[in-house]
Design a protein around this motif. Sequence first.
Motif, short mmCIF file in Angstrom:
data_model
loop_
_atom_site.label_atom_id
_atom_site.label_comp_id
_atom_site.label_asym_id
_atom_site.label_seq_id
_atom_site.Cartn_x
_atom_site.Cartn_y
_atom_site.Cartn_z
N GLU A 90 67.20 32.06 73.13
CA GLU A 90 67.11 33.37 73.76
C GLU A 90 66.13 33.34 74.93
OE1 GLU A 90 67.97 36.85 70.60
OE2 GLU A 90 65.96 35.98 70.46
N SER A 91 66.33 34.24 75.89
CA SER A 91 65.41 34.36 77.02
C SER A 91 65.33 35.81 77.47
CB SER A 91 65.87 33.51 78.21
OG SER A 91 65.79 32.13 77.93
N VAL A 92 64.14 36.23 77.85
CA VAL A 92 63.94 37.48 78.56
C VAL A 92 63.32 37.13 79.91
CG1 VAL A 92 62.81 39.73 78.59
CG2 VAL A 92 63.60 38.77 76.42
N CYS A 93 64.08 37.36 80.97
CA CYS A 93 63.63 37.05 82.33
C CYS A 93 63.08 38.33 82.96
CB CYS A 93 64.77 36.48 83.16
SG CYS A 93 65.39 34.90 82.54
N MET A 94 61.78 38.37 83.16
CA MET A 94 61.10 39.56 83.68
C MET A 94 60.93 39.42 85.19
SD MET A 94 58.15 39.77 80.70
CE MET A 94 57.46 38.21 81.29
N ARG A 95 61.73 40.16 85.94
CA ARG A 95 61.63 40.11 87.40
C ARG A 95 60.47 40.99 87.85
NH1 ARG A 95 67.99 40.84 88.94
NH2 ARG A 95 68.67 38.74 88.35
N ILE A 96 59.29 40.38 87.95
CA ILE A 96 58.08 41.11 88.30
C ILE A 96 58.10 41.47 89.78
CG2 ILE A 96 55.57 40.89 88.46
CD1 ILE A 96 55.76 39.05 85.96
N LEU A 97 57.72 42.72 90.08
CA LEU A 97 57.71 43.19 91.46
C LEU A 97 56.35 42.95 92.10
CD1 LEU A 97 60.29 44.60 90.18
CD2 LEU A 97 60.06 46.26 92.03
N SER A 98 55.38 43.82 91.87
CA SER A 98 54.05 43.67 92.49
C SER A 98 52.97 43.91 91.46
CB SER A 98 53.87 44.66 93.65
OG SER A 98 54.85 44.49 94.63
#
Length: 278
Positions: free
Chosen positions: A156-164
Amino acid sequence: MKKLVLTGAAGRLGSYLREPMSRMCDELVSTDLAQDIGKLYDGERYVKADLASLDAMIDLLQGADMVVHFGAYGDEAPFETILGPNIIGAYNIWEAAWRNGVRRVVYASSIHAVGMHPKTDFIGTDVRHRPDTFYGLAKCFAEDLASLYWDKRQVESVCMRILSCAQVGNPRAIGTWLSYDDLIKLVQRAIDTPVTGFAVVYGVSDNDRVPVDNAKASFLGYRPRDNAEQFAEKIFAEAGPLDHQDPGNMCHGGPFAAVPLGDSGLAVLKVVDDTKKT
């Protein structure tokens, strides 16, 4: 949980994750390239290790329930600089996770994987990859790697697209800010959600002007609380009118969308180093 692993523990964001993660498990193994990371929290130990070494990652992840992967070269740079820690390093993390039976990789992806989309587009988690830099390209690779390892190997993976995730210091951040408290909440939900499969979620606070849509990631239970609107009047007054033809103002990736390939984006952003000290 018995064991969690945190890569990039000496970095600015990693420094805020160490203490809350140490309370979620019996043993937290923090890792980076630094010689040490100062005083350790209860249940935490530090291992210096290179992401580019598969053998080192296999050893590191033995017996781990999950790995929270924040280790990387954290800026745009020539491809040769990005390749080792960000691309080969990502492969090594997922491969080591699979070989060790690790259930889930929680990954610090980035808005820069989709940074060339116009900021006037309210983009969801299923928008196509559109990287703004070699740095963003590496995030695309890791997200696709995560998808592959779920489909073929059930990691499993959770890909967190962090902004700022930094102090608010420019007009873009009024919409893209992720507070450290909300970062911690996001990582906690990525860890304690019972089933995730392969998931993408945007790492952003509850800003009035948020430019991305997390509706399809609502199952994670991430409900941010902080709002950058409190800084808006001051920041907009200081910045004055923005150039509407500058990709740095018009694209989700901000300055990373405007810099030449291989040139630093952080140098334009002037991020304050407020690394948490133990």
